[in-house]
Design an enzyme around this catalytic site. Sequence first.
Site, mmCIF file in Angstrom:
data_model
loop_
_atom_site.group_PDB
_atom_site.id
_atom_site.type_symbol
_atom_site.label_atom_id
_atom_site.label_comp_id
_atom_site.label_asym_id
_atom_site.label_seq_id
_atom_site.Cartn_x
_atom_site.Cartn_y
_atom_site.Cartn_z
ATOM 1 N N GLU A 122 0.797 -1.235 0.000
ATOM 2 C CA GLU A 122 0.000 0.000 0.000
ATOM 3 C C GLU A 122 0.823 1.276 0.000
ATOM 4 O O GLU A 122 0.462 2.256 -0.634
ATOM 5 C CB GLU A 122 -0.932 0.062 1.228
ATOM 6 C CG GLU A 122 -2.069 -0.914 1.209
ATOM 7 C CD GLU A 122 -1.787 -2.078 2.123
ATOM 8 O OE1 GLU A 122 -2.721 -2.626 2.687
ATOM 9 O OE2 GLU A 122 -0.593 -2.426 2.295
ATOM 10 N N ARG A 161 -3.550 -2.430 13.369
ATOM 11 C CA ARG A 161 -5.022 -2.442 13.384
ATOM 12 C C ARG A 161 -5.486 -3.851 13.726
ATOM 13 O O ARG A 161 -5.544 -4.722 12.867
ATOM 14 C CB ARG A 161 -5.568 -1.984 12.036
ATOM 15 C CG ARG A 161 -5.263 -0.538 11.733
ATOM 16 C CD ARG A 161 -5.961 -0.041 10.482
ATOM 17 N NE ARG A 161 -5.607 1.338 10.210
ATOM 18 C CZ ARG A 161 -4.610 1.725 9.408
ATOM 19 N NH1 ARG A 161 -3.884 0.785 8.789
ATOM 20 N NH2 ARG A 161 -4.340 2.986 9.212
ATOM 21 N N GLU A 203 -9.865 -4.086 4.369
ATOM 22 C CA GLU A 203 -9.432 -3.020 3.464
ATOM 23 C C GLU A 203 -8.286 -3.501 2.582
ATOM 24 O O GLU A 203 -8.256 -3.219 1.384
ATOM 25 C CB GLU A 203 -9.004 -1.787 4.272
ATOM 26 C CG GLU A 203 -10.138 -1.073 4.983
ATOM 27 C CD GLU A 203 -11.176 -0.515 4.027
ATOM 28 O OE1 GLU A 203 -10.797 0.009 2.958
ATOM 29 O OE2 GLU A 203 -12.376 -0.616 4.338
ATOM 30 N N ASP A 212 -6.328 -7.358 6.476
ATOM 31 C CA ASP A 212 -7.711 -7.117 6.899
ATOM 32 C C ASP A 212 -8.609 -6.857 5.686
ATOM 33 O O ASP A 212 -8.194 -7.008 4.541
ATOM 34 C CB ASP A 212 -7.766 -5.955 7.900
ATOM 35 C CG ASP A 212 -7.156 -4.678 7.324
ATOM 36 O OD1 ASP A 212 -6.913 -4.625 6.103
ATOM 37 O OD2 ASP A 212 -6.921 -3.736 8.107
ATOM 38 N N HIS A 225 -5.214 -10.803 13.437
ATOM 39 C CA HIS A 225 -3.825 -10.506 13.704
ATOM 40 C C HIS A 225 -3.459 -10.788 15.157
ATOM 41 O O HIS A 225 -4.301 -11.069 15.993
ATOM 42 C CB HIS A 225 -3.531 -9.036 13.395
ATOM 43 C CG HIS A 225 -3.969 -8.620 12.042
ATOM 44 N ND1 HIS A 225 -3.405 -9.119 10.899
ATOM 45 C CD2 HIS A 225 -4.936 -7.763 11.651
ATOM 46 C CE1 HIS A 225 -4.004 -8.575 9.852
ATOM 47 N NE2 HIS A 225 -4.933 -7.760 10.283
ATOM 48 N N ASP A 280 -2.426 -5.238 3.223
ATOM 49 C CA ASP A 280 -2.731 -5.687 4.586
ATOM 50 C C ASP A 280 -3.715 -6.854 4.582
ATOM 51 O O ASP A 280 -4.483 -7.047 3.630
ATOM 52 C CB ASP A 280 -3.304 -4.527 5.404
ATOM 53 C CG ASP A 280 -2.264 -3.436 5.667
ATOM 54 O OD1 ASP A 280 -1.069 -3.751 5.598
ATOM 55 O OD2 ASP A 280 -2.667 -2.294 5.923
ATOM 56 N N TYR A 288 1.504 -5.396 12.963
ATOM 57 C CA TYR A 288 0.396 -4.633 12.388
ATOM 58 C C TYR A 288 -0.436 -3.978 13.483
ATOM 59 O O TYR A 288 -0.758 -4.609 14.499
ATOM 60 C CB TYR A 288 -0.472 -5.553 11.535
ATOM 61 C CG TYR A 288 -1.491 -4.840 10.690
ATOM 62 C CD1 TYR A 288 -1.096 -3.910 9.741
ATOM 63 C CD2 TYR A 288 -2.846 -5.106 10.837
ATOM 64 C CE1 TYR A 288 -2.024 -3.253 8.949
ATOM 65 C CE2 TYR A 288 -3.786 -4.463 10.049
ATOM 66 C CZ TYR A 288 -3.366 -3.532 9.115
ATOM 67 O OH TYR A 288 -4.291 -2.884 8.332
#
Length: 927
Positions: free
Chosen positions: A9, A328, A100, A98, A373, A96, A326
């Site tokens: 990203e 989040r 998103e 997740d 995570h 990532d 990570y």
Amino acid sequence: MPSSLVIVESPAKARTISGYLGDDYVVESSIGHIRDLPRNAADVPAAYKGEKWARLGIDVDNDFKPLYVVSNDKKDQVKKLKQLLKDVDELYLATDEDREGEAIAWHLIEVLNPTVPVRRMVFHEITPDAIQDAIDNPRDLDRRLVDAQEARRMLDRLYGYEVSPVLWKKVMPQLSAGRVQSVATRIVVERERERMAFVSASYWDLTATFSGTVSGGSNTAHSFEATIVELDSKRVATGRDFGQNGQLSRDDVALLDAGSAQDLASDLDGKAFTVRSVESRPYRRRPAAPFMTSTFQQEAGRKLRMSSAQAMRSAQSLYEQGYITYMRTDSTTLSDTAMSAARAEIRERYGADHLPDTPRVYTKKVKNAQEAHEAIRPAGDVFKSPQDVASEVNGQDARVYELIWQRTIASQMTDATGETRQLRLAAASSRGQDVVFGASGTVIAHQGFRRVYVESQDDGDSQDENERRLPNLTEGDEATASDLSADGHETQPPSRYTEASLVKRMEELGVGRPSTYASIMGTIQNRGYVWKKGSALVPSFTAFAVISLLEQHFPGLVDYAFTARMEDDLDSIASGSRQAVPWLSNFYFGDETGPPAPNGAANGDTNGHGRDGLQQMVSERLGDIDARAVNSIPIGPDENGELIVARVGRYGPYLQRGEDNAGIPDDLAPDELTLAKAVELIEAPSGDRQLGEDPETGMLVYVKAGRFGPYVQMGEVSDDGPKPKTSSLFQNMSVETLTFEEAMKLLSLPRVIGAHPEDGEEITVLNGRYGPYLKKGNDSRSLESEEQLFTITLDQCVTILAQPKRRRGQTVKPPLKELGVDPISEKPMVVKEGRWGPYVTDGETNASLRKGDDPEEIDDVRASELLADRRARGPVKKKATKKKATKKKAAKKKTAAKKKATKKKAPAKKKAPAKKAAEPAPSEDEG
């Protein structure tokens, strides 16, 4: 030549990973999402311009098919990625793990349309071993996660685009509603309502210093403090015994007033008390679990005084540089590797006696926990020390790393143990009252995890009491009371939320996700619903109006249980147990047989509308909304019984009592607007004067003292009428001496001087916020004096316009306040006065002060927070100025003797049709 392309990203993440992979890999970033739903009408592709649903970006009548467009600022990056893809044999999508991240990976596949094999690589820390493991063990794209993200994105778009226009019509333009931001705003508003309803109460207590000799000891006197706890077998009342109405909530307590407390203090001074009881019990405290996103943001706010956005920016930076995992996550789990690393660190630094026999395992207790995570922890199988990291990163990131390192290490250490003792000392007053004082103390024998880290509370204090040793008195021993002090107290209203405590409350309610907490904190402040008073979040009067409208007419949309249930549903879509399209259809259109639609609150109340969907709710209820009612907050009747109401108007909040109006100061919190304050504001002399009546319109002309200086006004202000014409007074004019003739002269501005002789464009003179100036199209020049506005001629205007632009004469002003060093740039910060008001700067970045920020009281923490927020939003974009094409005069026809031109002219470009001004798009929740 590299054979594999790895897409992540962010550029920072790409740089770190590129250093771990060999020459066979090229690592590039997508710079976040490459495409999204159209932001406004201008984003809609030409092929869809005629579709009525195009600006919404979702074809709701065609199974909620979304329309995605590549952002203009990402087109060059997409082009670069396509070019890189031509020269490789395989593509790794390393976004990532997740929802998103999975969605970004899917969009990349859709846009790049790769013809080489595509592999999805995932990792939760950026270390050489983790990256190699991700390369060696790729997985397929998880379409269920993509569906869940897509459903959330469309849900937020539908919510924002349907509900925001209701606020524009019934409250004021440019407002926004959002699935999470509106609920977060309601939480803050409800707390302010509690504060407004709160009635303070008084109570008193006594403290004394006791001196006693330990029996059987060395006859050494020991002193300690104690507080009155009982009077005639009744517990003495404290603040927690009062209700919101200022009355005692129980009748089994003794309430001390000033007189009785002072009498007891005089009576008991020097009196011998007897130890009535001694209680000892073991003391044991367990360490807090490792950080997940919410607890990290809370502790960063409490211990480091960071906003949620600041904390997450630092964590993002540390993650991308390979220092932490990570950031989040809503997991408190540590991997076996992490637990081994932590235990090795504990053994080496603190000794084996601080290491439990087995690793500590934590289970998460968070509503709607979903992320896969680990907890947030230092990266790698050997944790870098905070001292080493501090030498490699900026000061703010170093403090965040130390916080994460301490919390992780402490979570694997032994309990803190010791003993807590409680003494009760009794004596009889001269009136025969049985008076009992109490004292407690804790002796910690083994510090355990406390050597590294102690979790804070929302007020910033430690959860555990500091050590306090009491003398080893036994029952029957005597102690003499001295220095008695009678102290009065006032009960306090519930504390306002800080960002940390609001995140905690949202987490408890199951509202929002780790990826949204920080952005929602920013959204509710940037939208003007909440402002900061110190670190406390204060709702604006506009927020009261918006929440009042939503609660009364769309209760399900701001219902906590319903919002949390939507998060459950999104989890079900991610797990594959629910389909996105039927769920969106039920939310938008309604469905008698499906799950509850948004009009029903948690208790199943359908409000008489059945299971209406969002579309029907908005269309049917718009006419039922009384704009005046939802924009009104009753303050109370004055001494004559006349009601005073706070209202939210088109131009801001104001007070109204009959025909009398008064503005509400920007920095006045709603709970501070008491009845007495409202009367004071309404009855304060304004200096306003009625000067006369305009002979043409019959409107009254006033001179008034406004927030930005004195001005004249023609006509009255009303919520539904046109805005009255106004004009600022000149510097040499005053409210007290201004005449009607002078006022009419001011109201004649702006003044049209005439057409420019060269191009015929109109020249106008105006009095602006920064002084008088003349204007021709987009070109302007400052005038020397305000009097020129009425005397300047067309020739003089043409002469001034022919001269190059120059700035007004300025003197270098000293800073309003000098502050400390910014932790990011490591440069000194100062507060200055600018054209647009006071701002803070470190010489590189400028950030305007916001509502509630006092230039004289702002501190280093708030200043660095404003600068960090400004940096995160990127540089200020300057509007591109287009040169106007000047029309060439047609050449007069020459005689036939004129030679033909030997060079052909290029054909004239066709003039593009003028674009229609785009209607401002309603905002949706971020993240």
